[in-house]
Design an enzyme around this catalytic site. Structure first.
Site: not given
Ligand code: CP
Length: 305
Positions: A51-52, A80, A101, A129
């Site tokens: 999603r993110t 590496k 991320r 998040h």
């Molecule tokens: N909600 C969320 O962070 O989903 P993903 O890990 O799929 O990005």
């Protein structure tokens, strides 16, 4: 911070949160606006995501930007041995904004301090998040008509769950009552409970998850037990099936109740809940597109009319 990065939800005031939510509403009315035709966005996902990553990249595409990056760090020179510092300095040579991320808590803050271009934290370990929190707030506002005075039940992995940690911080502006529902092994860490005490946020804690408890909720925020956060797999095995929401448990729930989940789910929400009108997790994920369009424009200082 030397640029307009979004690293922590704590960086946003109440006024800023409300103004970003209003921007998101405008993007929901019209998601396709070529505001970023000359921009390149670096999308660096050192940890898996559906999603993110896809909603940030869709947001960039719908705004006319181009996207570079990786969804699997093993295909980058990190495999590496290239350091995070060097990776950030390289990508900042090419991109106007970095969405990142990373599995390490604090990685986004570190990147934002090094990078000449803004960084948006798309999740750093068990820490924060913030873009998820903004879409959670947008979903709460849309479904409840307000962010104020709500009973919010956080269920599942409250120890490692970065989404619940960020949501707790953000809600301090809106007079919530929290209910923490988790097994002992995954209870809300003391620093977050202390935050509630210091900010006069009432909270309850229980290991029970039943119809009676659900009946008090305005928002039921379910979370997954995250196998990837456990060092000891036996500890994960003990708690992995701790709670399961089924449709029959919603019989006495409030009419305004909405069930949120950052997703992915494993088994904590039964499929028979999906067709209940109170299930909102798929729309919640859709809201992520509009919110992330707003966040991208904000960090790039692009006006949205
Ligand atoms: N909600 C969320 O962070 O989903 P993903 O890990 O799929 O990005």
């Amino acid at each position: 911070m030397k640029n307009r990065s979004l690293v922590s939800i704590n960086d946003l005031s109440r006024e800023k949160i409300l103004s970003l939510l209003e921007m998101a509403r405008k993007f929901e009315e019209n998601p396709n606006r070529r505001l970023l035709a000359d921009k390149v966005i670096g999308s660096l996902f050192f940890e898996p995501s559906t999603r993110t990553r896809l909603s940030f990249e869709t947001a960039a595409n719908r705004l006319g930007a181009r996207v570079i990056g990786f969804s699997d760090a093993t295909t980058s020179s990190a495999s590496k041995g290239e350091t995070l510092k060097d990776t950030i300095m390289m990508v900042a040579n090419y991109a106007d904004l970095i969405v990142m991320r990373h599995h390490l808590e604090g990685a986004a803050r570190y990147a934002s301090e090094l990078s000449p271009c803004p960084v948006i934290n798309a999740g750093d370990g068990a820490n924060q998040h913030p873009s998820q929190t903004m879409l959670d707030l947008y979903s709460i506002l849309k479904t409840q008509g307000t962010l104020e005075n709500l009973h919010i039940h956080l269920v599942g992995d409250l120890k490692y769950g970065r989404t619940v940690h960020s949501l707790l911080f953000a809600m301090r502006h809106f007079n919530p009552t929290f209910h923490f529902i988790s097994p002992e092994e995954l209870h809300m860490p003391e620093e977050y409970r202390e935050f509630c005490r210091q900010n006069n946020i009432p909270f309850t804690e229980t290991t029970e998850f039943n119809e009676e408890i659900i009946a008090q909720a305005d928002i039921l925020y379910m979370t997954r037990v995250q196998r990837e956060r456990f060092n000891d797999i036996m500890e994960y095995e003990k708690v992995k099936n701790c709670y399961r929401l089924t449709n029959s448990m919603l019989t006495n729930s409030k009419p305004n109740l909405r069930i949120l989940h950052p997703l992915p789910r494993i088994n904590e929400i039964a499929y028979d809940v999906d067709s209940n009108p109170k299930a909102y997790y798929f729309q919640q994920a859709q809201n992520g597109l509009y919110v992330r369009e707003a966040l991208i424009c904000d960090v790039l200082n692009i006006e949205v009319k």
